[in-house]
Scaffold this motif. Structure first.
Motif, PDB file in Angstrom:
ATOM      1  N   ASP A 219       0.827  -1.204   0.000  1.00 26.56           N
ATOM      2  CA  ASP A 219       0.000   0.000   0.000  1.00 26.56           C
ATOM      3  C   ASP A 219       0.866   1.260   0.000  1.00 26.56           C
ATOM      4  OD1 ASP A 219      -1.799   2.068   0.457  1.00 26.56           O
ATOM      5  OD2 ASP A 219      -3.008   0.899   1.856  1.00 26.56           O
ATOM      6  N   PRO A 220       1.064   1.898  -1.160  1.00 25.67           N
ATOM      7  CA  PRO A 220       1.890   3.114  -1.211  1.00 25.67           C
ATOM      8  C   PRO A 220       1.302   4.270  -0.424  1.00 25.67           C
ATOM      9  CG  PRO A 220       1.570   2.180  -3.411  1.00 25.67           C
ATOM     10  CD  PRO A 220       0.610   1.489  -2.504  1.00 25.67           C
ATOM     11  N   SER A 221      -0.010   4.252  -0.193  1.00 28.89           N
ATOM     12  CA  SER A 221      -0.658   5.361   0.523  1.00 28.89           C
ATOM     13  C   SER A 221      -0.502   5.243   2.035  1.00 28.89           C
ATOM     14  CB  SER A 221      -2.143   5.426   0.153  1.00 28.89           C
ATOM     15  OG  SER A 221      -2.862   4.323   0.700  1.00 28.89           O
ATOM     16  N   ARG A 222      -0.014   4.121   2.504  1.00 34.18           N
ATOM     17  CA  ARG A 222       0.150   3.908   3.943  1.00 34.18           C
ATOM     18  C   ARG A 222       1.568   3.409   4.236  1.00 34.18           C
ATOM     19  NH1 ARG A 222      -5.213   1.968   2.848  1.00 34.18           N
ATOM     20  NH2 ARG A 222      -6.812   3.030   4.108  1.00 34.18           N
ATOM     21  N   GLY A 223       2.520   4.179   3.817  1.00 33.11           N
ATOM     22  CA  GLY A 223       3.914   3.875   4.152  1.00 33.11           C
ATOM     23  C   GLY A 223       4.477   2.651   3.474  1.00 33.11           C
ATOM     24  N   ASN A 224       3.828   2.184   2.387  1.00 35.45           N
ATOM     25  CA  ASN A 224       4.266   0.983   1.676  1.00 35.45           C
ATOM     26  C   ASN A 224       4.225  -0.275   2.537  1.00 35.45           C
ATOM     27  OD1 ASN A 224       4.879   1.689  -1.093  1.00 35.45           O
ATOM     28  ND2 ASN A 224       6.531   2.962  -0.277  1.00 35.45           N
ATOM     29  N   HIS A 225       3.298  -0.300   3.506  1.00 33.01           N
ATOM     30  CA  HIS A 225       3.213  -1.559   4.261  1.00 33.01           C
ATOM     31  C   HIS A 225       2.673  -2.665   3.344  1.00 33.01           C
ATOM     32  CE1 HIS A 225      -0.991  -0.306   6.094  1.00 33.01           C
ATOM     33  NE2 HIS A 225      -1.168  -0.912   4.947  1.00 33.01           N
ATOM     34  N   TYR A 226       3.055  -3.899   3.651  1.00 30.89           N
ATOM     35  CA  TYR A 226       2.776  -5.008   2.742  1.00 30.89           C
ATOM     36  C   TYR A 226       2.547  -6.290   3.527  1.00 30.89           C
ATOM     37  CZ  TYR A 226       7.773  -5.989   3.492  1.00 30.89           C
ATOM     38  OH  TYR A 226       9.000  -6.251   4.057  1.00 30.89           O
ATOM     39  N   THR A 227       2.146  -7.349   2.811  1.00 32.37           N
ATOM     40  CA  THR A 227       1.842  -8.631   3.453  1.00 32.37           C
ATOM     41  C   THR A 227       2.538  -9.753   2.699  1.00 32.37           C
ATOM     42  OG1 THR A 227      -0.315  -7.798   4.168  1.00 32.37           O
ATOM     43  CG2 THR A 227      -0.013 -10.179   4.166  1.00 32.37           C
ATOM     44  N   THR A 228       3.157 -10.666   3.455  1.00 33.22           N
ATOM     45  CA  THR A 228       3.901 -11.769   2.842  1.00 33.22           C
ATOM     46  C   THR A 228       3.293 -13.123   3.210  1.00 33.22           C
ATOM     47  OG1 THR A 228       5.464 -12.047   4.677  1.00 33.22           O
ATOM     48  CG2 THR A 228       6.029 -10.424   2.993  1.00 33.22           C
ATOM     49  N   ASN A 229       3.565 -14.098   2.363  1.00 31.04           N
ATOM     50  CA  ASN A 229       3.113 -15.473   2.562  1.00 31.04           C
ATOM     51  C   ASN A 229       4.283 -16.303   3.076  1.00 31.04           C
ATOM     52  OD1 ASN A 229       1.970 -18.000   2.445  1.00 31.04           O
ATOM     53  ND2 ASN A 229       1.499 -17.948   0.253  1.00 31.04           N
ATOM     54  N   ARG A 279      -1.006  10.288  14.473  1.00 28.35           N
ATOM     55  CA  ARG A 279       0.231   9.509  14.437  1.00 28.35           C
ATOM     56  C   ARG A 279       0.436   8.959  13.031  1.00 28.35           C
ATOM     57  NH1 ARG A 279       3.414   7.724  18.359  1.00 28.35           N
ATOM     58  NH2 ARG A 279       4.899   6.085  17.839  1.00 28.35           N
ATOM     59  N   ASN A 280       1.572   9.240  12.436  1.00 29.33           N
ATOM     60  CA  ASN A 280       1.832   8.882  11.042  1.00 29.33           C
ATOM     61  C   ASN A 280       2.602   7.566  10.976  1.00 29.33           C
ATOM     62  OD1 ASN A 280       1.895   9.073   8.276  1.00 29.33           O
ATOM     63  ND2 ASN A 280       3.644  10.462   8.232  1.00 29.33           N
ATOM     64  N   GLY A 281       1.888   6.459  11.146  1.00 30.08           N
ATOM     65  CA  GLY A 281       2.520   5.149  11.142  1.00 30.08           C
ATOM     66  C   GLY A 281       2.865   4.677  12.534  1.00 30.08           C
ATOM     67  N   ILE A 282       3.197   3.412  12.643  1.00 23.39           N
ATOM     68  CA  ILE A 282       3.467   2.805  13.945  1.00 23.39           C
ATOM     69  C   ILE A 282       4.589   3.544  14.685  1.00 23.39           C
ATOM     70  CG2 ILE A 282       4.178   0.672  15.117  1.00 23.39           C
ATOM     71  CD1 ILE A 282       1.366   0.669  13.773  1.00 23.39           C
ATOM     72  N   ALA A 283       5.667   3.838  13.985  1.00 21.94           N
ATOM     73  CA  ALA A 283       6.793   4.542  14.597  1.00 21.94           C
ATOM     74  C   ALA A 283       6.670   6.051  14.463  1.00 21.94           C
ATOM     75  CB  ALA A 283       8.111   4.071  13.977  1.00 21.94           C
ATOM     76  N   ASN A 284       5.566   6.529  13.911  1.00 34.66           N
ATOM     77  CA  ASN A 284       5.328   7.959  13.683  1.00 34.66           C
ATOM     78  C   ASN A 284       6.359   8.568  12.737  1.00 34.66           C
ATOM     79  OD1 ASN A 284       3.683  10.208  14.060  1.00 34.66           O
ATOM     80  ND2 ASN A 284       4.911  10.994  15.756  1.00 34.66           N
ATOM     81  N   ASP A 285       6.837   7.755  11.806  1.00 29.85           N
ATOM     82  CA  ASP A 285       7.840   8.224  10.854  1.00 29.85           C
ATOM     83  C   ASP A 285       7.365   8.093   9.401  1.00 29.85           C
ATOM     84  OD1 ASP A 285       7.882   5.489  10.531  1.00 29.85           O
ATOM     85  OD2 ASP A 285      10.009   5.230  11.005  1.00 29.85           O
ATOM     86  N   GLY A 286       6.086   7.773   9.223  1.00 28.67           N
ATOM     87  CA  GLY A 286       5.529   7.672   7.883  1.00 28.67           C
ATOM     88  C   GLY A 286       5.810   6.365   7.173  1.00 28.67           C
ATOM     89  N   ARG A 287       6.534   5.464   7.815  1.00 26.73           N
ATOM     90  CA  ARG A 287       6.876   4.188   7.174  1.00 26.73           C
ATOM     91  C   ARG A 287       5.977   3.061   7.688  1.00 26.73           C
ATOM     92  NH1 ARG A 287      13.269   3.648   7.960  1.00 26.73           N
ATOM     93  NH2 ARG A 287      12.679   4.301  10.066  1.00 26.73           N
ATOM     94  N   GLY A 288       5.633   2.152   6.799  1.00 24.16           N
ATOM     95  CA  GLY A 288       4.757   1.051   7.175  1.00 24.16           C
ATOM     96  C   GLY A 288       5.515  -0.119   7.774  1.00 24.16           C
ATOM     97  N   ALA A 289       4.828  -0.881   8.602  1.00 23.51           N
ATOM     98  CA  ALA A 289       5.327  -2.181   9.056  1.00 23.51           C
ATOM     99  C   ALA A 289       4.899  -3.212   8.008  1.00 23.51           C
ATOM    100  CB  ALA A 289       4.757  -2.510  10.425  1.00 23.51           C
TER     101      ALA A 289
END
Length: 524
Positions: A219-229, A279-289
């Motif tokens: 998801d580029p709109s949410r800090g590029n967070h993603y999901t893996t298998n 709060r902008n992301g988990i770490a508040n740095d705009g990057r996704g987990a």
């Protein structure tokens, strides 16, 4: 509060190499520089000793200009576990109060009787699981007890008996060789495409189109967070991709279905923290987990790991438990990340219970925030993962019950002085309970045969219900501004009262309601 200066020479540390102390001081933000000065001038208020150094870790500036600067502490170059401090200043830069948990100053001999090899042997003998690498030890000051002590922090990695990865931190007394404390870094839950989820129906997803064609579950709109298998392994994993941007089938037969739930949980948690708390992301740095699904085989758990900055979900056993990707579990796990980047509540004793409860609290608030008719908000934790609850309008089976924690058979409703000896998933009950009373008052949820008097510990059933939004804002401010790594239940009461005072004033109904709610769970 008016402070009188009690001057003590306290070293100021800078994590910057190759520059002078003066230059490093200039490199700090203005609030951090002012806070450093307050630590020097009022050092006795934070039990500072000669040899202490304070390293700024984060700053919050309120709309009215008030400043809150969080510091980690070292002593003669050794990390002080439980020594962190928050310096609170008004808009004029004047010191107002200090948040910390140390009760005595320390003047310790930093020469151990025990060597690191012996400390590692002692820690490994206490490790319950299968080690996968050599343990490592670091000399520290352990300041979570009644008096600071020289210790070794031994980190042992491996796998717990139930298959959960383990990164165990064991603190060994550097003179006596006994275990002072231990906790696991792995924090468990005790557990515009379209996605067809297992629990939440059809949900919108924002994905990433690939230059080679198709889409990635990123998801580029949410800090590029993603999901893996994880494909039922315990390492590795690949990001989910799809050709038509329609993900999952709503059943476990499609491996993408669990990924839809996990991604939806990521999205709702991101949106909740951003839109409600700024709060902008988990770490508040705009990057996704990121999320990992299909971990191991028949794994009935989910966990957050700081080391990968990720959430991991098992598939359940297929008989009693579904995959553990429900919305409140997702919010719970990611909140462990928020806690680690703010108060960093140690995952042991009363602070560990507060850590777990904070994840339950905000996991619940994420569920309410989502407003999904397939999974309406409630104060049950993980009810969706039970196969027996499928199709039940008002399920009563859950991992935990915030309004009456003892319904799980292990969690206390009311505070006692021995609560810190419980597993953190059970000692969390009192904090879950107080939050429910803050938000809802002594009101029995639908489907439970209880009376209002059974929801309080002191007979006070006329509690003021603040509502979820107000209670959530108070708890978030307490977590991010006033709690420190070793905060206990008494400290949490003080932290939430301070937060309520900041937001609504000491003479407000909200402030009074917070105090009454804590008294109703026997924290006075």
């Amino acid at each position: 509060m008016v402070f009188r200066k009690r001057q003590l020479v306290v070293s100021i540390a800078f994590a910057l190499s190759g520059i002078s102390a003066a230059s490093a001081q200039e490199a700090l933000s203005a609030p951090a520089r002012r806070a450093q000065t307050h630590l020097q001038n009022f050092s006795s208020y934070v039990q500072a000793s000669d040899g202490d150094q304070f390293i700024a870790r984060g700053t919050i500036v309120d709309a009215d200009g008030s400043e809150h600067v969080r510091f980690d502490r070292t002593y003669k170059g050794l990390r002080v576990i439980g020594g962190d401090v928050v310096v609170h200043s008004n808009a004029r830069g004047q010191a107002m109060r200090f948040s910390h948990t140390m009760t005595t100053r320390h003047q310790l001999d930093t020469h151990p009787t025990l060597d690191d090899t012996a400390a590692i042997a002692s820690a490994e003998s206490a490790f319950r699981g299968q080690r996968d690498a050599a343990s490592r030890a670091e000399q520290v000051i352990y300041a979570r007890g009644a008096r600071p002590a020289l210790a070794y922090e031994v980190i042992t990695t491996g796998t717990a008996p139930d298959g959960t990865p383990s990164v165990m931190h064991t603190f060994i007394d550097a003179h006596g060789g006994h275990v002072l404390d231990k906790w696991d870094e792995i924090e468990t839950a005790a557990t515009a495409g379209t996605g067809k989820s297992l629990f939440d129906g059809a949900v919108p997803l924002t994905t990433d189109s690939q230059t080679t064609g198709g889409y990635a579950l990123r998801d580029p709109s949410r800090g590029n967070h993603y999901t893996t298998n994880m494909k039922n392994r315990t390492s590795g994993g690949t990001t989910f991709t799809d050709a038509d941007n329609v993900w999952g089938s709503g059943t476990t037969a499609d491996t993408a279905t669990a990924a839809v739930d996990a991604t939806y949980g990521q999205n709702m948690t991101w949106d909740y923290y951003k839109n409600v708390h700024g709060r902008n992301g988990i770490a508040n740095d705009g990057r996704g987990a990121y999320s990992r699904v299909h971990y191991s085989r028949n794994y009935v758990n989910a966990f957050w790991s700081d080391s990968c900055f990720c959430m991991t979900y098992g598939d359940g056993d297929g008989t009693s438990y579904y995959p553990l990707v429900s919305l409140d579990v997702a919010g719970h796990e990611m909140t462990h990340g928020v806690t680690s980047r703010t108060a960093n509540l140690t995952y042991s004793g009363e602070s560990g219970g507060l850590n777990e409860a904070t994840s339950d609290i905000f996991g619940t608030l994420v569920e309410f925030y989502a407003g999904n008719a397939s999974d309406p908000g409630d104060y049950l934790i993980g009810e969706k993962i039970f196969v027996s609850n499928k199709g039940v309008a008002n399920p009563t089976k859950a991992l935990r019950y915030m309004f009456k924690p003892s319904l799980d058979g292990s969690s206390p409703d009311c505070y006692t002085s021995t609560i810190g000896s419980l597993d953190v998933h059970y000692s969390s009950g009192v904090a879950n309970h107080v939050f429910y009373l803050m938000a809802e008052g002594a009101v029995v949820p639908t489907g439970f045969n209880l009376t209002p008097s059974q929801l309080v510990c002191n007979g006070d059933t006329a509690l003021t219900a603040l509502g979820r939004d107000v209670a959530g804002k108070i708890w978030y401010r307490a977590l991010t501004v006033y709690m420190t790594s070793n905060t206990n239940y008494k400290g949490a009461r003080t932290a939430t009262l301070n937060a309520a005072a900041d937001l609504y004033g000491t003479s407000s109904a909200q402030y009074a309601a917070v105090g009454r709610a804590w008294s109703a769970v026997s924290v006075n």
